[in-house]
Design a protein around this motif. Structure first.
Motif: not given
Length: 174
Positions: A144-159
């Motif tokens: 879950l922590v790995l998924r959260a880090q991936t989601a946060a970095s993907a969201d930052a790149r998409a922004a």
């Protein structure tokens, strides 16, 4: 600890952990997500009844299967958890109905494992179950922590645009 105390600890941990999963919670990768599973594992490993000394090979095999079930249930539970990123960058998670199915299958597999141990005449104490629960929680929290880090970095790149500049929140006219 006695078998009754082990059973109460296991039930309390399951009720608290599962109950919390159906409320939206912020995922904090910096917190000590591994602490509860490690404490449970240490308590389980301190017990003398984790292995049946009269059936050592069968007992070790059953414990190994218990740990594999714990890993599978933890991974399944983590992958069925819904994760999303809020506009402020905070990552949130919430359990789903599929997570309930994963838990149900895990409980059925563990019950079958204890039934097999009874048939084989192998005594399995609550320590094996507690170690399996610790494995489940460790696998779930880590994924879950790995998924959260991936989601946060993907969201930052998409922004951001290709040049690294933040996207404008309003529609630009040409």
């Amino acid at each position: 600890m006695s078998g009754l105390v082990n059973a109460l600890v296991i039930v309390a941990v399951v009720v608290v952990v599962v109950g919390r999963q159906f409320r939206a919670r912020q995922v904090d990768a910096d917190r000590r997500w591994w602490l509860l599973p490690v404490v449970l594992a240490v308590v389980a490993l301190r017990e003398s009844d984790i292995l049946d000394v009269q059936h050592r090979t069968a007992s070790v095999s059953l414990l190994g299967v218990e740990l594999l079930i714990g890993l599978a249930v933890g991974a399944g539970w983590a992958w069925t958890t819904r994760i999303w990123v809020e506009p402020d960058g905070a990552v949130w998670s919430k359990g789903t109905k599929a997570g309930v199915a994963v838990w149900t299958v895990g409980i059925a597999l563990r019950a079958g494992l204890f039934g097999l141990a009874l048939v084989l005449g192998v005594h399995q104490g609550g320590s094996a179950l507690m170690l399996g629960l610790a494995t489940t929680l460790l696998a779930r929290s880590g994924i879950l922590v790995l998924r959260a880090q991936t989601a946060a970095s993907a969201d930052a790149r998409a922004a951001t645009c290709g040049d690294g500049m933040p996207l404008s929140p309003r529609k630009e006219r040409v």
